[in-house]
Design a protein around this motif. Structure first.
Motif, PDB file in Angstrom:
ATOM      1  N   THR A   1     -49.416 -22.275   8.757  1.00  0.00           N
ATOM      2  CA  THR A   1     -50.083 -23.150   7.791  1.00  0.00           C
ATOM      3  C   THR A   1     -51.486 -23.484   8.264  1.00  0.00           C
ATOM      4  N   GLY A   2     -52.293 -23.919   7.312  1.00  0.00           N
ATOM      5  CA  GLY A   2     -53.626 -24.421   7.654  1.00  0.00           C
ATOM      6  C   GLY A   2     -54.673 -23.339   7.676  1.00  0.00           C
ATOM      7  N   VAL A   3     -55.926 -23.786   7.756  1.00  0.00           N
ATOM      8  CA  VAL A   3     -57.057 -22.857   7.798  1.00  0.00           C
ATOM      9  C   VAL A   3     -57.483 -22.671   9.252  1.00  0.00           C
TER      10      VAL A   3
ATOM     11  N   VAL B   1     -45.953 -15.783  -9.661  1.00  0.00           N
ATOM     12  CA  VAL B   1     -45.837 -17.134  -9.109  1.00  0.00           C
ATOM     13  C   VAL B   1     -44.478 -17.679  -9.539  1.00  0.00           C
ATOM     14  N   ARG B   2     -43.617 -17.984  -8.575  1.00  0.00           N
ATOM     15  CA  ARG B   2     -42.237 -18.308  -8.990  1.00  0.00           C
ATOM     16  C   ARG B   2     -42.128 -19.666  -9.673  1.00  0.00           C
ATOM     17  N   ARG B   3     -43.067 -20.583  -9.367  1.00  0.00           N
ATOM     18  CA  ARG B   3     -43.001 -21.900 -10.007  1.00  0.00           C
ATOM     19  C   ARG B   3     -44.170 -22.057 -10.983  1.00  0.00           C
ATOM     20  N   GLY B   4     -44.528 -23.300 -11.317  1.00  0.00           N
ATOM     21  CA  GLY B   4     -45.549 -23.540 -12.336  1.00  0.00           C
ATOM     22  C   GLY B   4     -46.945 -23.657 -11.757  1.00  0.00           C
TER      23      GLY B   4
HETATM   24  P1  NAP Z   1     -48.468 -20.029   1.786  1.00  0.00           P
HETATM   25  O1  NAP Z   1     -49.733 -20.759   1.521  1.00  0.00           O
HETATM   26  O2  NAP Z   1     -47.395 -20.738   2.495  1.00  0.00           O
HETATM   27  O3  NAP Z   1     -47.934 -19.477   0.364  1.00  0.00           O
HETATM   28  C1  NAP Z   1     -46.729 -18.789   0.268  1.00  0.00           C
HETATM   29  C2  NAP Z   1     -46.404 -18.604  -1.192  1.00  0.00           C
HETATM   30  O4  NAP Z   1     -45.267 -17.758  -1.286  1.00  0.00           O
HETATM   31  C3  NAP Z   1     -46.065 -19.893  -1.925  1.00  0.00           C
HETATM   32  O5  NAP Z   1     -46.684 -19.885  -3.171  1.00  0.00           O
HETATM   33  C4  NAP Z   1     -44.550 -19.825  -2.073  1.00  0.00           C
HETATM   34  O6  NAP Z   1     -44.075 -20.444  -3.246  1.00  0.00           O
HETATM   35  C5  NAP Z   1     -44.371 -18.329  -2.227  1.00  0.00           C
HETATM   36  N1  NAP Z   1     -43.023 -17.883  -1.914  1.00  0.00           N
HETATM   37  C6  NAP Z   1     -42.298 -18.113  -0.796  1.00  0.00           C
HETATM   38  N2  NAP Z   1     -41.096 -17.513  -0.886  1.00  0.00           N
HETATM   39  C7  NAP Z   1     -41.071 -16.903  -2.083  1.00  0.00           C
HETATM   40  C8  NAP Z   1     -40.108 -16.125  -2.758  1.00  0.00           C
HETATM   41  N3  NAP Z   1     -38.937 -15.840  -2.197  1.00  0.00           N
HETATM   42  N4  NAP Z   1     -40.400 -15.647  -3.991  1.00  0.00           N
HETATM   43  C9  NAP Z   1     -41.588 -15.910  -4.562  1.00  0.00           C
HETATM   44  N5  NAP Z   1     -42.549 -16.640  -3.974  1.00  0.00           N
HETATM   45  C10 NAP Z   1     -42.284 -17.133  -2.748  1.00  0.00           C
HETATM   46  O7  NAP Z   1     -48.691 -18.713   2.666  1.00  0.00           O
HETATM   47  P2  NAP Z   1     -49.876 -17.641   2.764  1.00  0.00           P
HETATM   48  O8  NAP Z   1     -50.501 -17.359   1.468  1.00  0.00           O
HETATM   49  O9  NAP Z   1     -49.271 -16.540   3.558  1.00  0.00           O
HETATM   50  O10 NAP Z   1     -50.955 -18.380   3.678  1.00  0.00           O
HETATM   51  C11 NAP Z   1     -50.649 -18.811   5.025  1.00  0.00           C
HETATM   52  C12 NAP Z   1     -51.695 -19.819   5.484  1.00  0.00           C
HETATM   53  O11 NAP Z   1     -52.948 -19.155   5.694  1.00  0.00           O
HETATM   54  C13 NAP Z   1     -51.961 -20.898   4.452  1.00  0.00           C
HETATM   55  O12 NAP Z   1     -52.181 -22.105   5.106  1.00  0.00           O
HETATM   56  C14 NAP Z   1     -53.224 -20.420   3.772  1.00  0.00           C
HETATM   57  O13 NAP Z   1     -53.994 -21.429   3.141  1.00  0.00           O
HETATM   58  C15 NAP Z   1     -53.960 -19.789   4.947  1.00  0.00           C
HETATM   59  N6  NAP Z   1     -54.957 -18.812   4.437  1.00  0.00           N
HETATM   60  C16 NAP Z   1     -56.174 -19.295   4.109  1.00  0.00           C
HETATM   61  C17 NAP Z   1     -57.100 -18.432   3.571  1.00  0.00           C
HETATM   62  C18 NAP Z   1     -58.430 -18.973   3.163  1.00  0.00           C
HETATM   63  O14 NAP Z   1     -58.757 -20.100   3.510  1.00  0.00           O
HETATM   64  N7  NAP Z   1     -59.197 -18.234   2.406  1.00  0.00           N
HETATM   65  C19 NAP Z   1     -56.818 -17.082   3.379  1.00  0.00           C
HETATM   66  C20 NAP Z   1     -55.548 -16.616   3.727  1.00  0.00           C
HETATM   67  C21 NAP Z   1     -54.616 -17.511   4.264  1.00  0.00           C
HETATM   68  P3  NAP Z   1     -43.341 -21.884  -3.219  1.00  0.00           P
HETATM   69  O15 NAP Z   1     -44.434 -22.902  -3.143  1.00  0.00           O
HETATM   70  O16 NAP Z   1     -42.608 -21.902  -4.508  1.00  0.00           O
HETATM   71  O17 NAP Z   1     -42.441 -21.893  -2.008  1.00  0.00           O
END
Ligand code: NAP
Length: 468
Positions: free
Chosen positions: A376-378, A208-211
């Motif tokens: 984004t979103g569910v 996790v790059r941040r906190g």
């Molecule tokens: P996300 O929620 O946008 O998360 C992306 C993560 O990647 C963030 O923590 C971000 O950190 C990190 N990140 C981005 N660039 C990075 C880098 N260069 N180095 C390190 N970390 C980096 O995307 P996602 O997990 O792909 O999910 C996509 C969408 O689908 C979301 O809305 C998610 O809730 C949804 N989804 C929902 C479920 C569920 O309801 N169970 C399951 C799967 C997906 P920063 O915050 O620091 O940018």
């Protein structure tokens, strides 16, 4: 191509490209909004449901049950059709595709619901080594996506690294660490299940790059890690949580912090055979190769938070042994042939779902879902999104002009002339039944997915097959 004169006669014909939740919620809203609308839902795959089938983790059975609602979109067989196995766009070498302009000849309006399926890159050295994959590719593999049927992820090493702090990172960490026996009651393809049974992975490191106050996990997804059988969850936060992080305004984030604080003091599943390590303030700096060009380790740098909530590397590094690195750092969209594209956001510019170019709507072209608003979103977020786009389409239909060619069977004939063999709803039901029969054979599960495209098509056409 389309006439400008007078109101178009009904029925209005709308093509929806993409049968994932965004496409189907839009189709549902179109059908409900005007009895004079007919909808054809296209998908490049022989099976419907997009990310519900190929993105939702196999053990999220409740989330997958949304299919029971989406299936009703196809109830009104006189007004809606499924046309699977039809790629709308530019054909890859050796394949056949339906040129988008053909659709404009047969339909009043075209709604693009193709999502954003491209994995983002980290931009670090070693990212192209064998064993390094994007989450889209990895999730496609375990979800039995035909494009990933031949994938062979590196599961032999004890260490695996997942980069990112979103729900996809959690899904990947969970699938990699939970006992494969627990996944037998899901729709996992047999080959995937066998690979997970044989996996040597014992330690999954989530970077996790941040906190802890900046993660994008949702509380139920995070908490579910503690319920996994024989998995310990360790929080590595450099003492941040014990020292106290600022109370976030968002309830979701307060819940996440409570969970992480409790786990930092008392790791769930302590002493289990496998471990998920949540490592905060850490970024991959470089993927290190073994002698065969495969990932053997990740050089990780410790970050510090900047006053504006960003991160900067401190220069303090460490190595984590890992044969598999999955970057779960979000997705981006691909340009849609013939439509404007905003490369920065990976989306098609729009106003209320109407595609816009130079501030003007592109007549008859609409977007919905991730290609409209970004990844984004569910799943449920797509319902309101689809309703908005459908409302724009319904408002515009009377003045979109009459397409020069008819719909219905003429569309099927046109596709067959081009060498396309669409999978219709009844064909899908045959494939569906074949998967359910496999589920019965495994026992205790509703279905087992068929992953190879040829085998899917055989099942859809009622042909016996030797491949899976
Ligand atoms: P996300 O929620 O946008 O998360 C992306 C993560 O990647 C963030 O923590 C971000 O950190 C990190 N990140 C981005 N660039 C990075 C880098 N260069 N180095 C390190 N970390 C980096 O995307 P996602 O997990 O792909 O999910 C996509 C969408 O689908 C979301 O809305 C998610 O809730 C949804 N989804 C929902 C479920 C569920 O309801 N169970 C399951 C799967 C997906 P920063 O915050 O620091 O940018």
């Amino acid at each position: 191509m389309t006439s400008e004169q007078g109101p178009s006669p009904r029925p209005y014909r709308v093509a929806v490209i993409g049968s994932g939740p965004s496409g189907l919620y839009t189709a549902e809203a179109l059908l409900a909004g005007d009895a004079g609308v007919h909808v054809d839902v296209f998908d490049r795959l022989p099976a419907p449901y997009g990310l519900v089938r190929y993105g939702v983790a196999p053990d999220h059975l409740k989330m997958k049950s949304v299919i029971r609602a989406l299936v009703s979109t196809f109830d009104d067989t006189a007004r809606v059709r499924f046309l699977g196995n039809v790629h709308v766009g530019t054909a890859a070498p050796g394949t056949v595709a339906l040129p988008p302009e053909v659709l404009r000849e047969h339909y009043h309006a075209v709604v693009h619901a193709t999502g954003s399926a491209v994995d983002r890159d980290l931009g670090i050295e070693g990212e192209d080594l064998a064993g390094s994959v994007g989450s889209g590719a990895f999730v496609s593999w375990y979800c039995g996506h035909p494009d990933a049927a031949a994938a062979d992820p590196a599961l032999d090493g004890a260490g695996a690294v997942v980069v990112g702090a979103g729900n996809v990172a959690i899904d990947v960490a969970r699938v990699l660490s939970r006992p494969a026996a627990d996944l037998a009651a899901t729709d996992l393809h047999d080959t995937v299940l066998d690979r997970l049974h044989a996996s040597g992975v014992t330690d999954v490191h989530v970077l996790v790059r941040r906190g802890p106050q900046h993660v994008r996990f949702t509380p139920p997804e995070l908490r579910a890690l503690a319920a996994l059988d024989d998995v310990e969850v360790r929080v590595h936060d450099d003492g941040l949580l014990a020292a106290g992080v600022p109370e976030p305004p968002e309830r979701r984030m307060r819940q996440v912090l409570q969970t992480l604080t409790a786990w930092a003091a008392d790791p769930p599943g302590a002493g289990a055979r496998r471990r998920i390590h949540l490592r905060f303030l850490r970024s991959p700096q470089r993927l290190l190769p073994d002698g065969d060009g495969r990932v053997r380790a990740v050089r990780v740098v410790r970050n510090e938070i900047t006053p504006d909530g960003g991160v900067r590397p401190t220069g303090e590094t460490a190595e984590l042994a890992a044969g598999l690195v999955v970057r779960a750092i979000g997705y981006t969209g691909e340009p849609v042939p013939g439509l404007p594209f905003d490369a920065a956001s990976g989306t098609v510019p729009h106003e209320h779902g109407r595609v816009v170019l130079g501030g003007e709507p592109v007549r008859g072209s609409y977007v919905t879902g991730w290609i409209k608003r970004g990844p984004t979103g569910v799943i449920g977020t797509n319902k309101a999104d689809g309703a908005e786009t459908a409302a724009s389409v319904l408002a515009d239909l009377p003045r979109l002009g009459t397409p020069p060619r008819p719909g219905g069977d003429a569309v099927l004939d046109r596709m067959r002339d081009l060498g396309l063999e669409p999978v219709l709803w009844d064909d899908w039901l045959r494939l569906d039944a074949a998967e359910r029969a496999l589920g019965e054979r495994r026992g205790g599960t509703e279905r087992v997915k068929i992953a190879e495209r040829a085998a899917m098509l055989d099942a859809a056409r009622g042909r016996s097959t030797t491949s899976r």
